[in-house]
Structure formats: structure tokens, C-alpha cells
Scaffold this active site. Structure first.
Site, short mmCIF file in Angstrom:
data_model
loop_
_atom_site.label_atom_id
_atom_site.label_comp_id
_atom_site.label_asym_id
_atom_site.label_seq_id
_atom_site.Cartn_x
_atom_site.Cartn_y
_atom_site.Cartn_z
N SER A 84 -3.18 -5.34 12.94
CA SER A 84 -1.93 -4.57 12.98
C SER A 84 -2.24 -3.09 13.14
CB SER A 84 -1.11 -4.80 11.70
OG SER A 84 -1.84 -4.35 10.56
N ASP B 81 -10.15 -8.75 10.62
CA ASP B 81 -9.11 -8.42 9.65
C ASP B 81 -9.15 -9.46 8.54
OD1 ASP B 81 -6.41 -6.49 9.94
OD2 ASP B 81 -6.18 -8.15 8.54
N TYR C 298 -7.14 6.73 -3.19
CA TYR C 298 -7.12 6.77 -1.72
C TYR C 298 -7.64 8.11 -1.22
CZ TYR C 298 -5.12 6.36 3.00
OH TYR C 298 -4.93 6.30 4.37
#
Length: 252
Positions: free
Chosen positions: A20, A41, A165
Site C-alpha cells: 500500500s 509486506d 516514531y
């Protein structure tokens, strides 16, 4: 096949997070320019569907289900790539995402679940380290290769809402510099692309930038394609911010 100055005929690319978003678009753009692409993925079915879409268009693509936290799965994907296509010339480490969003645990850092923090570090930093480890020996032996790491504007500015993150994406910049130092004597380059908000999902549209908008995904992928190409042969060890000016003056 697209015909332009960025020709990847004879080159093989592995793209992580290719089911994606920008990973999938990167795989398509490289394939359309002649590359043989391996789409990896954790969502094996979606990766296979994306690869099938490319092969139906007459392009060369395969897929592999890979959890980037698992080195055995990474190695298996690299071996499959070499078996199918003969080499690994390009690695695009695109898999990742903010743990608070992906795991749907959007809470304050001081009470954030430890497994959520560990997921953020493992997927966004350990994964690219492990995948780079798996391919760089082959790149060194063939005296050619490019590793493109996907960073983030928050790796430059920091983020109070996504601390793991932000830390991981800052680490990606350091990883890129270290790989560039390690690979340079052998013709292997490493670069980092750090986007700001990108319209891969609606929530990005509201994030502020100096230019007053979020990026279209192709704007990011065009930079990735350039950096993978021979036109960027003198580029290594650099982080490229492509953030509409968000890192200049706009706080998290």
C-alpha cells in the site's frame, strides 16, 4: 513501460511496505521504468495482489510476505529475489508507521504501552537495519547498489505525540550515513527521504506546511526514483527533506 531518463532495465529492486501507500507506488514506478521488483509486506495477500496487478500490465514483479522484525523472513525474501531475478540492486525501506496510529493506541507517552513503543522502534528502525544487513553483502560483491530509507519530517523536528516514531526516524538518518560510509568503497550508496504530510490518507491533509498543503504521493516517489537512478550516482549519505517547508518553522 515508461520511457525517460530514469531507466532501470536490468536492475532488481526490493521494496518493503509495498502492499500500500508509497511503497506500492514506488514499486509500480520502478517497474514501469524497467526494473524487476519484489514487493514485500507483512500483508502477504495484498503484496501478492499488487504484484499481480503489475504482471498483468506486462511488468516484472513477484511478492513475499515479510515481517521486517524477523530476520529469517527477510533473508528468505532476499533469497527469493535472487532466485527469481538474479540480483539485488535497489532496496527501498518503506515499511513503517507511527505506532499510535497503526496500533490505534493514541495516548500520552508517559502511559503508552511498552509493547507499542517496542513495535514502533522495531518496525521503523530495526527493520531497515535488518533488511540492509541482508542485502548489502550482495551489493558489495557486485560493486553496485542503492539503499533508500524512508524517514520522516519528525525525525528532523521531533514529535511530542509520537516519541518512539520520531526517535526511530531520527535513527534512520544515522543509519543512512553509516551505510553510506560502509558502502562507499564498494560502489554502494545510501540515502534517506524524509517526507512531511503526504496524501496517502485523509488525515494528512490538515497538517500544516509552509506551502499550505500536503504532498501528493507521486511527488515523494519521484524523488525516490531519482535517487535510485544513475543520475544520482554522486549522491550518498544525505537526508532529503521533502516536507513543504514544515521542518523550517512549524511545531508538532
Amino acid at each position: 513501460m515508461k520511457s525517460d531518463i530514469f531507466n532501470f532495465t536490468g536492475r532488481t529492486a526490493i521494496i518493503t511496505g509495498a502492499a500500500s501507500g508509497m511503497g506500492r507506488l514506488t514499486a509500480a514506478e520502478l517497474a514501469q521504468r524497467g526494473a524487476k521488483v519484489m514487493l514485500t509486506d507483512i500483508n502477504a495477500d495484498e503484496a501478492a495482489a499488487a504484484a499481480a496487478e503489475l504482471t498483468a500490465a506486462g511488468l516484472t514483479a513477484e511478492s513475499a510476505g515479510v515481517d521486517v522484525r524477523d530476520f529469517d523472513q527477510i533473508e528468505a525474501a532476499v533469497l527469493k529475489t535472487v532466485s527469481c531475478f538474479g540480483s539485488v540492486d535497489i532496496l527501498v525501506n518503506a515499511a513503517g508507521g507511527a505506532s499510535t496510529r497503526v496500533l490505534k493506541r493514541n495516548c500520552d507517552f508517559k502511559v503508552q504501552d511498552i509493547d507499542c513503543l517496542e513495535w514502533g522502534i522495531d518496525v521503523n528502525l530495526k527493520g531497515p537495519i535488518l533488511f540492509s544487513r541482508a542485502v548489502i553483502g550482495r551489493m558489495i560483491n557486485q560493486k553496485r547498489g542503492v539503499i533508500v530509507n524512508l524517514g520522516s519530517v519528525v525525525g528532523v523536528t521531533g514529535s511530542a505525540r509520537n516519541i518512539d516514531y520520531s526517535a526511530a526516524k531520527s535513527g534512520i538518518i544515522g543509519l543512512t550515513k553509516a551505510l553510506a560510509l560502509y558502502g562507499a568503497p564498494h560502489g554502494v550508496r545510501a540515502v534517506c527521504v524524509s517526507p512531511g504530510p503526504v496524501l496517502t490518507r485523509p488525515g494528512m491533509a490538515g497538517m500544516k506546511t509552509l506551502l499550505g498543503r500536503a504532498a501528493e504521493p507521486i511527488e515523494i516517489v519521484d524523488l525516490i526514483v531519482y535517487l535510485c537512478s544513475d543520475r544520482a550516482a554522486f549522491v550518498t549519505g544525505t537526508n532529503f527533506s521533502i516536507d513543504g517547508g514544515r521542518s523550517c518553522a512549524i511545531a508538532d
